[in-house]
Motif scaffolding. Sequence first.
Motif, mmCIF file in Angstrom:
data_model
loop_
_atom_site.group_PDB
_atom_site.id
_atom_site.type_symbol
_atom_site.label_atom_id
_atom_site.label_comp_id
_atom_site.label_asym_id
_atom_site.label_seq_id
_atom_site.Cartn_x
_atom_site.Cartn_y
_atom_site.Cartn_z
ATOM 1 N N GLN A 21 0.845 -1.187 0.000
ATOM 2 C CA GLN A 21 0.000 0.000 0.000
ATOM 3 C C GLN A 21 0.881 1.237 0.000
ATOM 4 O O GLN A 21 2.004 1.206 0.504
ATOM 5 C CB GLN A 21 -0.893 0.025 1.235
ATOM 6 C CG GLN A 21 -1.924 -1.082 1.265
ATOM 7 C CD GLN A 21 -2.749 -1.006 2.523
ATOM 8 O OE1 GLN A 21 -2.332 -1.495 3.557
ATOM 9 N NE2 GLN A 21 -3.906 -0.378 2.420
ATOM 10 N N THR B 70 -2.613 6.991 0.110
ATOM 11 C CA THR B 70 -3.779 7.012 1.002
ATOM 12 C C THR B 70 -4.039 5.666 1.681
ATOM 13 O O THR B 70 -4.875 5.592 2.577
ATOM 14 C CB THR B 70 -5.059 7.400 0.235
ATOM 15 O OG1 THR B 70 -5.364 6.357 -0.700
ATOM 16 C CG2 THR B 70 -4.897 8.738 -0.478
ATOM 17 N N HIS B 71 -3.370 4.626 1.259
ATOM 18 C CA HIS B 71 -3.549 3.263 1.784
ATOM 19 C C HIS B 71 -4.950 2.703 1.531
ATOM 20 O O HIS B 71 -5.347 1.730 2.153
ATOM 21 C CB HIS B 71 -3.190 3.175 3.272
ATOM 22 C CG HIS B 71 -1.734 3.401 3.513
ATOM 23 N ND1 HIS B 71 -0.831 2.379 3.567
ATOM 24 C CD2 HIS B 71 -1.032 4.545 3.681
ATOM 25 C CE1 HIS B 71 0.380 2.874 3.774
ATOM 26 N NE2 HIS B 71 0.281 4.189 3.841
ATOM 27 N N THR B 72 -5.707 3.313 0.636
ATOM 28 C CA THR B 72 -7.034 2.797 0.290
ATOM 29 C C THR B 72 -6.906 1.606 -0.636
ATOM 30 O O THR B 72 -7.534 0.571 -0.414
ATOM 31 C CB THR B 72 -7.888 3.900 -0.382
ATOM 32 O OG1 THR B 72 -7.953 5.017 0.496
ATOM 33 C CG2 THR B 72 -9.289 3.393 -0.680
ATOM 34 N N ALA B 73 -6.096 1.743 -1.681
ATOM 35 C CA ALA B 73 -5.860 0.630 -2.594
ATOM 36 C C ALA B 73 -4.969 -0.388 -1.900
ATOM 37 O O ALA B 73 -4.059 -0.031 -1.144
ATOM 38 C CB ALA B 73 -5.206 1.119 -3.880
ATOM 39 N N LYS B 74 -5.265 -1.651 -2.149
ATOM 40 C CA LYS B 74 -4.467 -2.746 -1.587
ATOM 41 C C LYS B 74 -3.978 -3.591 -2.748
ATOM 42 O O LYS B 74 -4.776 -4.222 -3.440
ATOM 43 C CB LYS B 74 -5.303 -3.579 -0.625
ATOM 44 C CG LYS B 74 -5.784 -2.798 0.583
ATOM 45 C CD LYS B 74 -6.589 -3.693 1.523
ATOM 46 C CE LYS B 74 -7.147 -2.943 2.698
ATOM 47 N NZ LYS B 74 -6.228 -2.251 3.523
ATOM 48 N N ARG C 147 -7.352 -4.109 -4.662
ATOM 49 C CA ARG C 147 -8.597 -3.417 -4.343
ATOM 50 C C ARG C 147 -8.417 -1.983 -4.799
ATOM 51 O O ARG C 147 -7.419 -1.335 -4.475
ATOM 52 C CB ARG C 147 -8.889 -3.459 -2.843
ATOM 53 C CG ARG C 147 -10.260 -2.843 -2.509
ATOM 54 C CD ARG C 147 -10.555 -2.938 -1.054
ATOM 55 N NE ARG C 147 -9.905 -1.791 -0.418
ATOM 56 C CZ ARG C 147 -9.961 -1.524 0.871
ATOM 57 N NH1 ARG C 147 -10.588 -2.336 1.686
ATOM 58 N NH2 ARG C 147 -9.364 -0.467 1.355
ATOM 59 N N ARG D 8 -8.706 2.028 -5.377
ATOM 60 C CA ARG D 8 -8.911 3.261 -4.612
ATOM 61 C C ARG D 8 -10.163 3.981 -5.097
ATOM 62 O O ARG D 8 -10.932 4.519 -4.297
ATOM 63 C CB ARG D 8 -7.681 4.168 -4.775
ATOM 64 C CG ARG D 8 -7.825 5.483 -4.050
ATOM 65 C CD ARG D 8 -6.565 6.313 -4.199
ATOM 66 N NE ARG D 8 -6.794 7.620 -3.609
ATOM 67 C CZ ARG D 8 -6.284 8.736 -4.078
ATOM 68 N NH1 ARG D 8 -5.483 8.726 -5.125
ATOM 69 N NH2 ARG D 8 -6.534 9.879 -3.498
ATOM 70 N N SER D 9 -10.382 3.986 -6.404
ATOM 71 C CA SER D 9 -11.520 4.710 -6.978
ATOM 72 C C SER D 9 -12.852 4.067 -6.621
ATOM 73 O O SER D 9 -13.862 4.751 -6.557
ATOM 74 C CB SER D 9 -11.387 4.808 -8.498
ATOM 75 O OG SER D 9 -11.287 3.514 -9.058
ATOM 76 N N ASN D 10 -12.853 2.758 -6.381
ATOM 77 C CA ASN D 10 -14.053 2.042 -5.963
ATOM 78 C C ASN D 10 -13.611 0.838 -5.139
ATOM 79 O O ASN D 10 -13.342 -0.227 -5.691
ATOM 80 C CB ASN D 10 -14.888 1.608 -7.169
ATOM 81 C CG ASN D 10 -16.181 0.937 -6.748
ATOM 82 O OD1 ASN D 10 -16.354 0.541 -5.597
ATOM 83 N ND2 ASN D 10 -17.097 0.787 -7.686
ATOM 84 N N PRO D 11 -13.513 0.984 -3.815
ATOM 85 C CA PRO D 11 -13.007 -0.096 -2.966
ATOM 86 C C PRO D 11 -13.843 -1.378 -2.986
ATOM 87 O O PRO D 11 -13.409 -2.392 -2.462
ATOM 88 C CB PRO D 11 -12.989 0.531 -1.565
ATOM 89 C CG PRO D 11 -12.881 1.994 -1.818
ATOM 90 C CD PRO D 11 -13.679 2.229 -3.063
ATOM 91 N N SER E 209 -10.361 10.472 -7.213
ATOM 92 C CA SER E 209 -10.574 10.743 -5.786
ATOM 93 C C SER E 209 -9.899 12.033 -5.337
ATOM 94 O O SER E 209 -10.235 12.582 -4.300
ATOM 95 C CB SER E 209 -10.057 9.575 -4.938
ATOM 96 O OG SER E 209 -10.749 8.392 -5.254
#
Length: 145
Positions: free
Chosen positions: A66, A69-73, A87, A89-92, A123
């Motif tokens: 990651q 932002t650590h949103t995407a995995k 996963r 970031r734009s749509n988790p 985002s």
Amino acid sequence: MDKNQTEFEGSCHCGAVQFRVTLSGGLATARRCDCSYCRMRGAVVVTATQDNFRIVAGEHALTLYQFNTHTAKHYFCGTCGIYTHHRRRSNPDQLGVNAACLAGVSPFDFAEVPVNDGVNHPSDRKGTAGNPLSGVLRFIPSTDA
């Protein structure tokens, strides 16, 4: 290649990680991204929901990366290093799945692949309009065989 095919088995290079996936829109969802990580990774990805992706072997072999932002995995095999999926970031709720990991699919099967503008990530745009695409990547087979 049948762009409407949705059900695939897949694996990393060494076979330690194996999965089954049902793609949301078949192979027609193929795309790339030009963010700093994806530029270096260079994979063509296709779309699935988390509910339609199942690791059948080797979950213990997956390594997570990651950044920002650590949103995407981003997941890859800890043995052979091949990126299998991430996963978004734009749509988790969505996954990007490495098309090259799908049985019977090569990234060179796609004559054209849209490239998302990941440098100016949706985002980060805070509702501003803009072109979600930065270009198209084309593969033109050599006629010198």
